[in-house]
Scaffold this motif. Structure first.
Motif, PDB file in Angstrom:
ATOM      1  N   ALA A  42      24.322  13.427 -20.923  1.00  0.00           N
ATOM      2  CA  ALA A  42      24.260  14.172 -19.659  1.00  0.00           C
ATOM      3  C   ALA A  42      24.392  13.233 -18.465  1.00  0.00           C
ATOM      4  CB  ALA A  42      22.964  14.973 -19.574  1.00  0.00           C
ATOM      5  N   TYR A  43      23.679  12.120 -18.522  1.00  0.00           N
ATOM      6  CA  TYR A  43      23.756  11.158 -17.424  1.00  0.00           C
ATOM      7  C   TYR A  43      24.729  10.012 -17.703  1.00  0.00           C
ATOM      8  CZ  TYR A  43      19.898  13.424 -15.006  1.00  0.00           C
ATOM      9  OH  TYR A  43      19.113  14.332 -14.334  1.00  0.00           O
ATOM     10  N   ALA A  44      25.207   9.918 -18.931  1.00  0.00           N
ATOM     11  CA  ALA A  44      26.203   8.902 -19.331  1.00  0.00           C
ATOM     12  C   ALA A  44      25.812   7.500 -18.853  1.00  0.00           C
ATOM     13  CB  ALA A  44      27.585   9.283 -18.821  1.00  0.00           C
ATOM     14  N   GLY A  45      24.546   7.188 -18.995  1.00  0.00           N
ATOM     15  CA  GLY A  45      24.092   5.840 -18.666  1.00  0.00           C
ATOM     16  C   GLY A  45      23.782   5.604 -17.197  1.00  0.00           C
ATOM     17  N   THR A  46      24.067   6.581 -16.327  1.00  0.00           N
ATOM     18  CA  THR A  46      23.728   6.411 -14.914  1.00  0.00           C
ATOM     19  C   THR A  46      22.289   6.902 -14.706  1.00  0.00           C
ATOM     20  OG1 THR A  46      24.573   8.591 -14.313  1.00  0.00           O
ATOM     21  CG2 THR A  46      26.103   6.751 -14.156  1.00  0.00           C
ATOM     22  N   PRO A  47      21.590   6.372 -13.721  1.00  0.00           N
ATOM     23  CA  PRO A  47      20.207   6.809 -13.504  1.00  0.00           C
ATOM     24  C   PRO A  47      20.136   8.301 -13.193  1.00  0.00           C
ATOM     25  CG  PRO A  47      20.686   4.816 -12.249  1.00  0.00           C
ATOM     26  CD  PRO A  47      21.987   5.299 -12.812  1.00  0.00           C
ATOM     27  N   GLY A  48      19.113   8.937 -13.698  1.00  0.00           N
ATOM     28  CA  GLY A  48      18.912  10.354 -13.453  1.00  0.00           C
ATOM     29  C   GLY A  48      17.493  10.751 -13.783  1.00  0.00           C
ATOM     30  N   GLU A  49      17.096  11.876 -13.279  1.00  0.00           N
ATOM     31  CA  GLU A  49      15.735  12.354 -13.468  1.00  0.00           C
ATOM     32  C   GLU A  49      15.686  13.423 -14.548  1.00  0.00           C
ATOM     33  OE1 GLU A  49      12.753  14.614 -10.522  1.00  0.00           O
ATOM     34  OE2 GLU A  49      13.465  12.661  -9.802  1.00  0.00           O
ATOM     35  N   ILE A  50      14.608  13.382 -15.338  1.00  0.00           N
ATOM     36  CA  ILE A  50      14.354  14.397 -16.356  1.00  0.00           C
ATOM     37  C   ILE A  50      12.968  14.966 -16.084  1.00  0.00           C
ATOM     38  CG2 ILE A  50      14.062  14.892 -18.821  1.00  0.00           C
ATOM     39  CD1 ILE A  50      15.788  12.357 -19.361  1.00  0.00           C
ATOM     40  N   THR A  51      12.893  16.281 -15.947  1.00  0.00           N
ATOM     41  CA  THR A  51      11.611  16.943 -15.772  1.00  0.00           C
ATOM     42  C   THR A  51      11.105  17.350 -17.145  1.00  0.00           C
ATOM     43  OG1 THR A  51      12.305  17.781 -13.630  1.00  0.00           O
ATOM     44  CG2 THR A  51      10.431  18.871 -14.656  1.00  0.00           C
ATOM     45  N   PHE A  52       9.833  17.075 -17.398  1.00  0.00           N
ATOM     46  CA  PHE A  52       9.218  17.307 -18.701  1.00  0.00           C
ATOM     47  C   PHE A  52       7.965  18.141 -18.519  1.00  0.00           C
ATOM     48  CE2 PHE A  52       5.890  16.014 -21.674  1.00  0.00           C
ATOM     49  CZ  PHE A  52       6.516  16.124 -22.903  1.00  0.00           C
ATOM     50  N   ASP A  53       7.889  19.267 -19.231  1.00  0.00           N
ATOM     51  CA  ASP A  53       6.684  20.099 -19.243  1.00  0.00           C
ATOM     52  C   ASP A  53       6.328  20.394 -20.687  1.00  0.00           C
ATOM     53  OD1 ASP A  53       6.189  20.616 -16.396  1.00  0.00           O
ATOM     54  OD2 ASP A  53       8.111  21.664 -16.472  1.00  0.00           O
ATOM     55  N   MET A  54       5.037  20.328 -20.997  1.00  0.00           N
ATOM     56  CA  MET A  54       4.577  20.554 -22.363  1.00  0.00           C
ATOM     57  C   MET A  54       3.399  21.515 -22.330  1.00  0.00           C
ATOM     58  SD  MET A  54       3.435  17.667 -25.173  1.00  0.00           S
ATOM     59  CE  MET A  54       2.011  17.047 -24.299  1.00  0.00           C
ATOM     60  N   ALA A  55       3.410  22.505 -23.240  1.00  0.00           N
ATOM     61  CA  ALA A  55       2.306  23.456 -23.341  1.00  0.00           C
ATOM     62  C   ALA A  55       1.945  23.637 -24.811  1.00  0.00           C
ATOM     63  CB  ALA A  55       2.696  24.792 -22.727  1.00  0.00           C
ATOM     64  N   LEU A  56       0.672  23.432 -25.124  1.00  0.00           N
ATOM     65  CA  LEU A  56       0.162  23.588 -26.477  1.00  0.00           C
ATOM     66  C   LEU A  56      -0.820  24.746 -26.476  1.00  0.00           C
ATOM     67  CD1 LEU A  56      -0.107  22.510 -29.385  1.00  0.00           C
ATOM     68  CD2 LEU A  56      -1.898  20.962 -28.542  1.00  0.00           C
ATOM     69  N   GLY A  57      -0.564  25.738 -27.337  1.00  0.00           N
ATOM     70  CA  GLY A  57      -1.436  26.904 -27.381  1.00  0.00           C
ATOM     71  C   GLY A  57      -1.375  27.582 -28.728  1.00  0.00           C
ATOM     72  N   ALA A  58      -1.882  28.791 -28.772  1.00  0.00           N
ATOM     73  CA  ALA A  58      -1.942  29.551 -30.022  1.00  0.00           C
ATOM     74  C   ALA A  58      -0.561  29.826 -30.600  1.00  0.00           C
ATOM     75  CB  ALA A  58      -2.684  30.871 -29.784  1.00  0.00           C
ATOM     76  N   GLN A  59       0.447  29.922 -29.743  1.00  0.00           N
ATOM     77  CA  GLN A  59       1.815  30.188 -30.198  1.00  0.00           C
ATOM     78  C   GLN A  59       2.531  28.928 -30.685  1.00  0.00           C
ATOM     79  OE1 GLN A  59       3.012  33.299 -30.475  1.00  0.00           O
ATOM     80  NE2 GLN A  59       1.025  33.983 -29.762  1.00  0.00           N
ATOM     81  N   GLY A  60       1.918  27.778 -30.520  1.00  0.00           N
ATOM     82  CA  GLY A  60       2.524  26.524 -30.937  1.00  0.00           C
ATOM     83  C   GLY A  60       2.709  25.595 -29.762  1.00  0.00           C
ATOM     84  N   LEU A  61       3.635  24.681 -29.893  1.00  0.00           N
ATOM     85  CA  LEU A  61       3.932  23.695 -28.856  1.00  0.00           C
ATOM     86  C   LEU A  61       5.295  24.011 -28.258  1.00  0.00           C
ATOM     87  CD1 LEU A  61       3.387  20.964 -27.395  1.00  0.00           C
ATOM     88  CD2 LEU A  61       4.521  19.865 -29.332  1.00  0.00           C
ATOM     89  N   ARG A  62       5.342  24.016 -26.935  1.00  0.00           N
ATOM     90  CA  ARG A  62       6.601  24.268 -26.218  1.00  0.00           C
ATOM     91  C   ARG A  62       6.843  23.094 -25.278  1.00  0.00           C
ATOM     92  NH1 ARG A  62       9.136  29.360 -23.713  1.00  0.00           N
ATOM     93  NH2 ARG A  62      10.324  28.504 -21.978  1.00  0.00           N
TER      94      ARG A  62
END
Length: 126
Positions: A42-62
């Motif tokens: 996606a960034y092909a080696g150029t600097p870029g930002e990645i947003t990361f969100d994680m939720a762990l609950g009864a339905q599993g991990l998202r």
């Protein structure tokens, strides 16, 4: 290095939440493949930002990943089998296993491109 740091922090957080170390390893492999795809393609080696969100609950991990890099080629997540090698394991190709691993290790997987942004969601049974 930022990917490595994020993976270590994610693993520590999941272990603190009581997730079995083997399951943490499974999540880590799939997430590492997804993040490396973003960095390399996606960034092909150029600097870029990645947003990361994680939720762990009864339905599993998202885990939700967002980036502003290039979109996936084609209509969505590639559907392919891993590369095949007829010889010794030393003859296996370096790449080509990423999407196969991600698909195998997740319960559910979604990709959407909207407003110049890639959004990838990985869901795991825990």
């Amino acid at each position: 290095m930022a990917v490595r740091t994020l993976l270590a922090e994610m693993r520590a957080e999941l272990q603190t939440a009581g997730l079995h170390p083997d399951r943490c390893g499974t999540v880590e492999i799939a997430l590492a493949e997804a993040l490396n795809n973003i960095v390399e393609h996606a960034y092909a080696g150029t600097p870029g930002e990645i947003t990361f969100d994680m939720a762990l609950g009864a339905q599993g991990l998202r885990i939700d990943l967002r980036d502003n890099g290039a979109p996936l080629p084609g209509p969505g997540i590639p559907i392919n089998d891993p590369p095949v090698s007829q010889g010794h394991r030393d003859t296996l190709p370096e790449g080509g296993f990423g999407w196969f691993l991600i698909r195998t290790l997740t319960r559910d997987l979604h990709y959407q491109r909207t407003a110049q942004e890639n959004h990838l969601t990985l869901c795991f049974d825990v």
